[in-house]
Design a protein around this motif. Structure first.
Motif, mmCIF file in Angstrom:
data_model
loop_
_atom_site.group_PDB
_atom_site.id
_atom_site.type_symbol
_atom_site.label_atom_id
_atom_site.label_comp_id
_atom_site.label_asym_id
_atom_site.label_seq_id
_atom_site.Cartn_x
_atom_site.Cartn_y
_atom_site.Cartn_z
ATOM 1 N N SER A 60 0.827 -1.207 0.000
ATOM 2 C CA SER A 60 0.000 0.000 0.000
ATOM 3 C C SER A 60 0.863 1.259 0.000
ATOM 4 O O SER A 60 0.516 2.246 -0.638
ATOM 5 C CB SER A 60 -0.981 -0.003 1.169
ATOM 6 O OG SER A 60 -0.312 -0.075 2.390
ATOM 7 N N SER A 61 1.984 1.226 0.705
ATOM 8 C CA SER A 61 2.887 2.383 0.712
ATOM 9 C C SER A 61 3.468 2.638 -0.677
ATOM 10 O O SER A 61 3.511 3.778 -1.147
ATOM 11 C CB SER A 61 4.028 2.175 1.702
ATOM 12 O OG SER A 61 3.532 2.028 2.995
ATOM 13 N N LEU A 62 3.894 1.567 -1.331
ATOM 14 C CA LEU A 62 4.456 1.692 -2.678
ATOM 15 C C LEU A 62 3.407 2.190 -3.663
ATOM 16 O O LEU A 62 3.642 3.126 -4.425
ATOM 17 C CB LEU A 62 5.029 0.357 -3.137
ATOM 18 C CG LEU A 62 5.564 0.316 -4.562
ATOM 19 C CD1 LEU A 62 6.789 1.211 -4.678
ATOM 20 C CD2 LEU A 62 5.902 -1.103 -4.969
ATOM 21 N N PHE A 63 2.235 1.567 -3.624
ATOM 22 C CA PHE A 63 1.180 1.938 -4.568
ATOM 23 C C PHE A 63 0.682 3.359 -4.305
ATOM 24 O O PHE A 63 0.456 4.129 -5.239
ATOM 25 C CB PHE A 63 0.026 0.934 -4.466
ATOM 26 C CG PHE A 63 -0.822 0.900 -5.689
ATOM 27 C CD1 PHE A 63 -0.360 0.287 -6.846
ATOM 28 C CD2 PHE A 63 -2.075 1.472 -5.698
ATOM 29 C CE1 PHE A 63 -1.142 0.249 -7.987
ATOM 30 C CE2 PHE A 63 -2.863 1.441 -6.835
ATOM 31 C CZ PHE A 63 -2.393 0.824 -7.979
ATOM 32 N N ALA A 64 0.536 3.734 -3.031
ATOM 33 C CA ALA A 64 0.099 5.085 -2.691
ATOM 34 C C ALA A 64 1.101 6.120 -3.184
ATOM 35 O O ALA A 64 0.718 7.203 -3.630
ATOM 36 C CB ALA A 64 -0.116 5.213 -1.189
ATOM 37 N N SER A 65 2.394 5.796 -3.127
ATOM 38 C CA SER A 65 3.407 6.744 -3.612
ATOM 39 C C SER A 65 3.285 6.958 -5.123
ATOM 40 O O SER A 65 3.659 8.007 -5.634
ATOM 41 C CB SER A 65 4.809 6.271 -3.251
ATOM 42 O OG SER A 65 5.163 5.135 -4.014
ATOM 43 N N MET A 66 2.720 5.984 -5.821
ATOM 44 C CA MET A 66 2.549 6.107 -7.270
ATOM 45 C C MET A 66 1.313 6.928 -7.644
ATOM 46 O O MET A 66 1.279 7.549 -8.700
ATOM 47 C CB MET A 66 2.420 4.720 -7.903
ATOM 48 C CG MET A 66 3.676 3.892 -7.838
ATOM 49 S SD MET A 66 3.436 2.163 -8.309
ATOM 50 C CE MET A 66 2.516 2.271 -9.810
ATOM 51 N N VAL A 67 0.296 6.918 -6.791
ATOM 52 C CA VAL A 67 -0.978 7.541 -7.171
ATOM 53 C C VAL A 67 -1.318 8.797 -6.371
ATOM 54 O O VAL A 67 -2.357 9.400 -6.588
ATOM 55 C CB VAL A 67 -2.147 6.535 -7.067
ATOM 56 C CG1 VAL A 67 -1.926 5.369 -8.003
ATOM 57 C CG2 VAL A 67 -2.363 6.057 -5.644
ATOM 58 N N ARG A 68 -0.448 9.204 -5.452
ATOM 59 C CA ARG A 68 -0.680 10.426 -4.671
ATOM 60 C C ARG A 68 0.250 11.530 -5.127
ATOM 61 O O ARG A 68 1.430 11.321 -5.316
ATOM 62 C CB ARG A 68 -0.401 10.183 -3.195
ATOM 63 C CG ARG A 68 -1.566 9.732 -2.421
ATOM 64 C CD ARG A 68 -1.248 9.852 -0.954
ATOM 65 N NE ARG A 68 -2.281 9.209 -0.189
ATOM 66 C CZ ARG A 68 -2.126 8.804 1.046
ATOM 67 N NH1 ARG A 68 -0.964 8.946 1.640
ATOM 68 N NH2 ARG A 68 -3.113 8.237 1.682
#
Length: 142
Positions: A60-68
């Motif tokens: 979730s941290s990795l994916f959130a960094s991509m979409v935020r």
């Protein structure tokens, strides 16, 4: 699925005489009680969206960094089969959740979204200063 249930053979197409929507109704309502894949997929996407922004695990941290970007989610598509489904649910999740501050010891006054959006965003505080903003939303006793 419809072909298999109605004819018993996957490859052979037959005339469908019962709508899939009817098959997904409860037995009491005249259906077969099957789970609607559309409803199940929608619920799964809402759950993924919630976990994306609430969990602290690696994915979730990795994916959130991509979409935020600046504490807001991107609107455009990226090369991800998950994001195209999750992004449509972000507004629903955001509108139906709220912060529980508790004592305030764990909530950052400036960086967390406890007032709908982070105060750093509201007051346009440069990102280079964010690591110095450590004040918590905490009840202080005098």
């Amino acid at each position: 699925m419809g072909n298999f249930i109605l004819s018993g053979i996957l490859d052979k197409k037959k005339i469908v005489i019962v709508a899939w929507k009817t098959c997904c109704k409860y037995l009491k309502e005249g259906g077969l009680g099957l789970k609607s894949l559309k409803t199940f997929n929608g619920a799964s996407n809402l759950h993924l969206c919630w976990k994306l922004f609430q969990d602290n695990n690696i994915w979730s941290s990795l994916f959130a960094s991509m979409v935020r970007r600046n504490n807001r989610v991107i609107k455009h598509s990226i090369k991800s089969s998950l994001w195209s489904s999750i992004k449509d649910n972000f507004g629903i999740v955001k509108d139906n959740t709220h912060w529980l501050i508790g004592t305030g010891k764990l909530t950052n006054f400036w960086l967390d979204s406890w007032l709908d959006e982070p105060l750093t965003l509201k007051f346009k505080i440069p990102e280079i200063l964010h690591n110095t903003l450590t004040a918590k939303v905490q009840k202080t006793s005098f």
